[in-house]
Design an enzyme around this catalytic site. Sequence first.
Site, PDB file in Angstrom:
ATOM      1  N   ASP A 153       0.874  -1.166   0.000  1.00  0.00           N
ATOM      2  CA  ASP A 153       0.000   0.000   0.000  1.00  0.00           C
ATOM      3  C   ASP A 153       0.913   1.219   0.000  1.00  0.00           C
ATOM      4  O   ASP A 153       2.066   1.165   0.434  1.00  0.00           O
ATOM      5  CB  ASP A 153      -0.923  -0.015   1.217  1.00  0.00           C
ATOM      6  CG  ASP A 153      -2.195   0.796   0.989  1.00  0.00           C
ATOM      7  OD1 ASP A 153      -2.201   1.653   0.073  1.00  0.00           O
ATOM      8  OD2 ASP A 153      -3.178   0.591   1.717  1.00  0.00           O
ATOM      9  N   TRP A 154       0.389   2.337  -0.454  1.00  0.00           N
ATOM     10  CA  TRP A 154       1.234   3.509  -0.686  1.00  0.00           C
ATOM     11  C   TRP A 154       1.825   4.012   0.640  1.00  0.00           C
ATOM     12  O   TRP A 154       1.089   4.355   1.562  1.00  0.00           O
ATOM     13  CB  TRP A 154       0.428   4.591  -1.391  1.00  0.00           C
ATOM     14  CG  TRP A 154       0.556   4.554  -2.892  1.00  0.00           C
ATOM     15  CD1 TRP A 154       0.810   5.628  -3.695  1.00  0.00           C
ATOM     16  CD2 TRP A 154       0.460   3.438  -3.785  1.00  0.00           C
ATOM     17  NE1 TRP A 154       0.884   5.233  -5.024  1.00  0.00           N
ATOM     18  CE2 TRP A 154       0.680   3.901  -5.102  1.00  0.00           C
ATOM     19  CE3 TRP A 154       0.245   2.081  -3.590  1.00  0.00           C
ATOM     20  CZ2 TRP A 154       0.661   3.057  -6.217  1.00  0.00           C
ATOM     21  CZ3 TRP A 154       0.223   1.235  -4.700  1.00  0.00           C
ATOM     22  CH2 TRP A 154       0.432   1.720  -5.984  1.00  0.00           C
TER      23      TRP A 154
END
Length: 810
Positions: free
Chosen positions: A222-223
């Site tokens: 995930d970012w």
Amino acid sequence: MSVIEEALAALDLETKVKLLSGQDFWTLPAIPEIGLRSLVMSDGPIGLRGVGWRPDDPSVALPSPTALAATWDPALARTAGRVLGQEARRKGVHVLLAPTVNLHRSPLGGRHFECYSEDPLLTGEIGAAYVAGVQDQGVGTTVKHFVANDSETDRFTVDVRVGERALRELYLAPFERIVGSGGWGVMAAYNGVNGSTMTEHADLQIGVLKREWGFDGVIVSDWTAARTTAPAANGGLDVVMPAVGDPWGEALVAAVRSGAVPEEVVDDKVRRVLRLAARVGILDGAAPAVAATDRPSTLDGAAVARTVAARSFVLARNHGGLLPLDPARLRTVAVSGALAADARVQGGGSALVQPARVVSPLDGLTAALAGEQTLAVPGGVSEYAAVMNAATVTYSVGADPRRRVPVARGPQWSGITGVLRGPDGREVFRSPLPTAYVRWMGDPPPGVAPDGIAELVLSARLTPATGGTHELAIVGFGDFTLTAGGHTLFDGPIYRDQDESDVFRGPAERRFPVELPEGEPIDVVLTQRGGNPGFVWFAIGHAPPSPGPDALLAEAAAAAAEADVAVVVVGTTEEVESEGFDRTTLALPGHQDELVRRVAAANPRTVVVVNAGSPVLMPWADEVAAILLTWFPGQEAGAALADVLLGAKEPGGRLPTTWPRRDADALPVTPTGGALPYDEGVFLGYRADPADPLFPFGHGLGYTDWAYESLSIEDTDALVTLRNTGGRPGREVVQLYIGPSTPDPSRPRRWLAGFAAAEAEPGEAVTVRVPLPERAFQVWDGGWQKVPGTYLVEAAHSVADRRLGTELTL
């Protein structure tokens, strides 16, 4: 040697490591010497936003994932996926960052509109079909967020403490189903599980996902979720996104050279990235997974959005058979609620898209009832045309749940334009906009360099429909100048203390009262100077004069009293239901409950349309004739609503999650000491056998009636025969539940084992076949173990409305 192995052998260590990190916000680097083009990723679950700001290239906006799950229709989910894959190819995107298959552990979860269900089987079936549809187009997916990312509070740091059995039987199950069906990507979550953050969780990422399940795709963070070098590399993560905050790069090269990370670990990651590149067709010499000639034919995105919406709407109450409305007999319809005119068609957070148009409930009903036209209404074996007389649709705000001033839009606003200017003041980009709102994550428009933007200018003309004190607002972070009619209302910085986890609560807001006469145009200009060119989010807000809450409520009640039928649209807002934070209450914001009560008291023929992505409280549920749950219904919201209310389509939805009656019935989402214990174990949602839900799992009424006539077991299938006993064609979702005949305190009383849809004409009987999977009779106890004994198999309309039962002994 395969193309992938030849490409891998041609790379040195530095280049291999380079390929494992984002080169910017959305892409991996190209390596021309091996024929590898840049891999492009993009959000999201209901529409393809792309990698930057392209106001001239809008996106299809499908209904929310909760709506898709409410269809209980895997075939339709696959069609939705094909639309998104089609959109991805159009926008040059190779990998879609979706679907989200975390479970609805608690209705307080702020991002549940982006997930499917509280049930792992329903989640897995809808998710697998969606993934298949996207990948039918040769576009990759990343099923997310692996794993137990079921709430937003402290989402970057929370450690979920979940038992092995619940983890396997519930939370991992949808991922296992989708990986087993051939998903190409998985996204590692922010949270930790049982003491290890997920981007470093070797037991789950390597032991379960890659080895036990045989996953041969890519695990992407995930970012900003990846925070370490060797632990994340050795823990199974393959790709770190985005470029900002990347802990790999030179640090990973050094870790390999020091022996902290074996080079074969890096090689495995690169091999997976190259395999994904081959599948999506960006590695020279490798055949893509789907040839261009094998892709599905082009779909009409707007038509699919309308179909999904109508199929997803759940008719929760229909006292006295008020719905469907007979359009030929309507003369006046009183519509109220701020969300009737300013429809909320998608949830808040990272996955927002800008569709070419949005049909609000008010617009949809007004268009359908505008005059002499033909509306196709199912009846008998074929369809007949009902010619409608013109009906008057009145509108009252009634109650406005929005905490911030709404974004400027609508007939009072014209010429809305966005302009980018360079450091020398020269205009470098201009585009008309549908609303006075600019938001992008990633790149500026094509041809505009990120460092070539000094100012962003929003301009528009406001022609007030009423005179008096209007409110203009700046919504955003940065240095701003706001002028109205050439007069400066604000010039300076707007910031607020905010950490990363709070960003989706929305930008700060400053309001400015302005006295404006009716009908006299005024130019409004908002300029933002500087800021982060990779994350832009600001808007002009506008609120016309208001007589106050009491007067608005009274106006709506008075209009309802004079109408044939009243339609009240209530729901949530981005301030209370969004990515980034959980809800503190399921109550509707603002004065919406009072609006429903006043309108219902004025007109017994009241329909309440609930525009929310997940459950809300309804203290007035027994006081209204009809309740229609429409989720976040996508760009064709109003058109689909008119279809259902006026009987052209049947409300096809069934609840994918239990709707509680009170806040106290919701499981906690707030960690204690950094940890969130899942103390309920496998007794989640309907499996906990709640005594008094507002609406049970699987609930949903239709416009016809069904008699369940027989249930039998044939080999590993259940056969259910049912008959349409109503007066029009219909569709019934047959739900199959199983549970031990003798209660077993270690297991739920019943759980969903399968489902199938039946469609029939009036009087027609149909038989559906529902497979009974082996897993339905197993529990996790160090491995999957079949539990022998006698089971009760029940065919049901919902978990609380079980029509037929038979016993099966293993």
